[in-house]
Write an enzyme that holds these catalytic residues in place. Structure first.
Site, PDB file in Angstrom:
ATOM      1  N   ASN A   3      61.416 -14.247 -21.495  1.00  0.00           N
ATOM      2  CA  ASN A   3      62.798 -14.337 -21.022  1.00  0.00           C
ATOM      3  C   ASN A   3      63.467 -15.664 -21.366  1.00  0.00           C
ATOM      4  O   ASN A   3      64.592 -15.679 -21.803  1.00  0.00           O
ATOM      5  CB  ASN A   3      62.901 -14.093 -19.513  1.00  0.00           C
ATOM      6  CG  ASN A   3      61.777 -14.729 -18.733  1.00  0.00           C
ATOM      7  OD1 ASN A   3      61.448 -15.885 -18.943  1.00  0.00           O
ATOM      8  ND2 ASN A   3      61.165 -13.969 -17.834  1.00  0.00           N
ATOM      9  N   GLY A  50      63.845 -18.506  -7.886  1.00  0.00           N
ATOM     10  CA  GLY A  50      64.134 -17.948  -9.199  1.00  0.00           C
ATOM     11  C   GLY A  50      64.484 -16.474  -9.130  1.00  0.00           C
ATOM     12  O   GLY A  50      64.600 -15.872  -8.055  1.00  0.00           O
ATOM     13  N   VAL A  51      64.639 -15.863 -10.303  1.00  0.00           N
ATOM     14  CA  VAL A  51      65.086 -14.481 -10.399  1.00  0.00           C
ATOM     15  C   VAL A  51      63.896 -13.534 -10.445  1.00  0.00           C
ATOM     16  O   VAL A  51      62.818 -13.901 -10.901  1.00  0.00           O
ATOM     17  CB  VAL A  51      65.980 -14.302 -11.653  1.00  0.00           C
ATOM     18  CG1 VAL A  51      65.153 -14.450 -12.921  1.00  0.00           C
ATOM     19  CG2 VAL A  51      66.702 -12.969 -11.632  1.00  0.00           C
ATOM     20  N   GLY A  52      64.082 -12.325  -9.922  1.00  0.00           N
ATOM     21  CA  GLY A  52      63.054 -11.304 -10.029  1.00  0.00           C
ATOM     22  C   GLY A  52      62.575 -10.787  -8.692  1.00  0.00           C
ATOM     23  O   GLY A  52      62.861 -11.351  -7.633  1.00  0.00           O
ATOM     24  N   GLY A  99      66.681 -21.716 -15.285  1.00  0.00           N
ATOM     25  CA  GLY A  99      66.929 -22.950 -14.537  1.00  0.00           C
ATOM     26  C   GLY A  99      65.695 -23.498 -13.863  1.00  0.00           C
ATOM     27  O   GLY A  99      65.801 -24.442 -13.058  1.00  0.00           O
ATOM     28  N   GLU A 137      70.394 -20.976  -8.109  1.00  0.00           N
ATOM     29  CA  GLU A 137      71.189 -20.464  -9.223  1.00  0.00           C
ATOM     30  C   GLU A 137      71.496 -18.985  -9.069  1.00  0.00           C
ATOM     31  O   GLU A 137      72.577 -18.521  -9.406  1.00  0.00           O
ATOM     32  CB  GLU A 137      70.476 -20.724 -10.546  1.00  0.00           C
ATOM     33  CG  GLU A 137      69.061 -20.198 -10.586  1.00  0.00           C
ATOM     34  CD  GLU A 137      68.307 -20.599 -11.828  1.00  0.00           C
ATOM     35  OE1 GLU A 137      68.949 -21.041 -12.792  1.00  0.00           O
ATOM     36  OE2 GLU A 137      67.076 -20.459 -11.842  1.00  0.00           O
TER      37      GLU A 137
END
Length: 503
Positions: free
Chosen positions: A378, A262-264, A382, A288
């Site tokens: 947020n 994931g993001v971050g 995905g 993603e």
């Protein structure tokens, strides 16, 4: 014949009150910047004159301050979907000043095509190049795929292009543009490995639908990553040890799995730690968002190939990719979000998902979107696309936040995005809770073990009280949110007095 060159202000003036714009990008990567900023100025001017001006926004995922932030601050948004990380936008959402709908990112383009979300009026697309070939135009995207092919095809009033010189034309060819067919005539998506290509390197549209091209040179509004600390480093090592144990026991194939992250900053640090572990085999990525750590691992040969929807990297890292495109061109591919996040592909090629939790309850449910169940952080992004279809689904989190005042392991999640049915393991700096093949009460024992030591006795006390209520999953409903309630009243979950809640 050249496309008509216009200013960002001229492009923005074409967008009217009530219109819906579909944007390129996925995270701030590849999102338009100059036109949305000018739309925000129009909104402010119209509001000052006492006129209504609000638009609807469809995106691939989050955008940057010049889009989500500026438009939210200008009170220019009536409705927006899906995921966003912008702090100003978050503030306005949590003040109930605009309508926001969370959505799994794999579903976004499909729901637009199905008409569930209403008509798309304008596609606003960032490009590194746009070419005319006869009566057709080829739009070459920049750092992300997102929902661009769908909104370009469906935009009723036309397409506005931001030709952004910040993005090198070297990135022409990095994209694999493919749009899924409508139901019930969808074809199989013929991706067998991460770097397979099944589409075109550009979006093709009728040339006369491009209503103007805005030339600009604006960097992506990239976020810097925090350096790995002792906690994220330990979590990364725990993830590596867990995967290696599964590899040795035959629970995952000897060829290893495609990894998703994931993001971050936390996710970036975990992938970096995996890459530094010499016993972890070289691996492929099907994800993603691609962040800085895996890009460096590609240079080192630890990541063999990578499929993503966006290059969610620092600008320095992005320019390095553009400068070394001869190295990356056969190893890296960017896809539309409905392909990068496609459940069928994820399930078939064997993906290990690595996502971040806000909180996890002792029965294995995960909250990844809302603070104390009410304030949007947020969006689901995905994470469910991958978690629900992964060969092995993992959530990571530090055991506490706010200096220890909040436990990430709680009796019951204040909001649930991922049910226990799809969560295989939860990993903190204190170890691994392997939830596979366990009943609810066994999961509770596993999860309490990876909670912070300050909270383990509290969680065991809750479990003991809840056991008196019997049932397959033990719950004391009056106490399930006691720790959350205590934090909201006293600022520290550790001050929870179960006697106030146990009935």
């Amino acid at each position: 014949m050249e496309f008509k060159r216009i200013t960002a202000a001229e492009a923005a003036s074409l967008v009217k009150n009530g219109d819906t714009i579909g944007l390129s990008g996925f995270t701030p990567a590849g999102a338009p910047k100059s036109i949305p900023a000018e739309i925000a100025k129009i909104a402010e001017s119209e509001h000052a004159a006492g006129n209504e001006f609000k638009i609807n926004i469809f995106t691939g995922a989050s955008t940057g301050q010049s889009c989500d932030g500026a438009l939210a601050n200008a009170q220019a948004i009536r409705f927006r979907t899906p995921y966003t990380t912008n702090s100003d936008f978050r503030k306005h959402v949590n003040n109930n000043e605009l309508s926001y709908s969370d959505l799994n990112l794999s579903n976004m383009a499909t729901q637009i095509r199905q008409g569930y979300l209403g008509q798309v009026d304008w596609a606003v697309i960032e490009a590194c190049e746009v070419e005319r070939v006869g009566d057709k135009a080829r739009i070459y995207l920049t750092a992300a795929g997102g929902i661009s092919p769908t909104v370009c095809r469906l935009a009723q009033k036309g397409i506005l292009i931001e030709l952004n010189a910040f993005h090198s034309k070297n990135c022409m060819g990095i994209h694999d543009v493919y749009e899924i067919e409508d139901h019930p005539y969808r074809k199989p998506i013929m991706i067998m490995k991460a770097n397979d290509r099944i589409g075109k390197p550009y979006i093709e549209v009728e040339a006369n639908r491009i209503m103007g091209v805005v030339e600009c040179n604006i960097p992506d509004e990239a976020r810097a990553f925090k350096e790995a600390d002792a906690i994220t480093t330990q979590i990364g090592q725990n993830v590596a040890d867990f995967l290696l144990a599964n590899l040795r026991s035959g629970k995952i194939p000897p060829s290893f799995l495609n990894l998703q992250s994931g993001v971050g900053s936390g996710a970036n640090a975990v992938l970096g730690a995996l890459g530094r572990c010499p016993d972890v085999p070289n691996f492929n990525i099907y994800t993603e968002v691609l962040q800085d750590a895996p890009v460096q691992l590609m240079r080192e040969g630890r990541v063999l190939t990578a499929s993503a929807c966006s290059l969610t990297v620092t600008n320095e890292c992005l320019q390095g990719i553009y400068n070394d495109m001869d190295f990356f061109k056969d190893k890296l591919v960017l896809r539309p979000s409905e392909i990068s996040n496609c459940p069928e592909v994820i399930a078939r090629i064997g993906v290990c998902s690595l996502n971040t939790a806000i909180e996890v309850d002792i029965y294995g449910h995960v909250n990844s979107t809302k603070i104390c169940g009410t304030k949007m952080m947020n969006g689901i992004g995905g994470s469910a696309d991958f978690t629900n279809n992964a060969y092995l689904s993992i959530f990571t989190c530090g055991s506490t936040t706010k200096g220890g005042a909040i436990s990430s392991i709680v009796p019951f999640c204040s909001h649930i995005d991922h049910t226990s049915h799809f969560v295989d393991a939860v990993i903190t700096e204190y170890g691994v809770a392997d939830l596979r093949g366990k009943c609810s009460m066994e999961k509770a024992e596993e999860l309490i073990k990876v909670a912070h030591p300050d909270y383990q006795p509290m969680l065991r006390d809750y479990l003991a009280y809840a056991a008196k209520h019997k049932g397959h999953t033990h719950h004391c409903l009056s106490a399930a949110f006691a720790m959350h309630d205590t934090f909201q009243r006293k600022g520290d979950m550790r001050l929870t007095d179960w006697a106030e809640y146990i009935k």
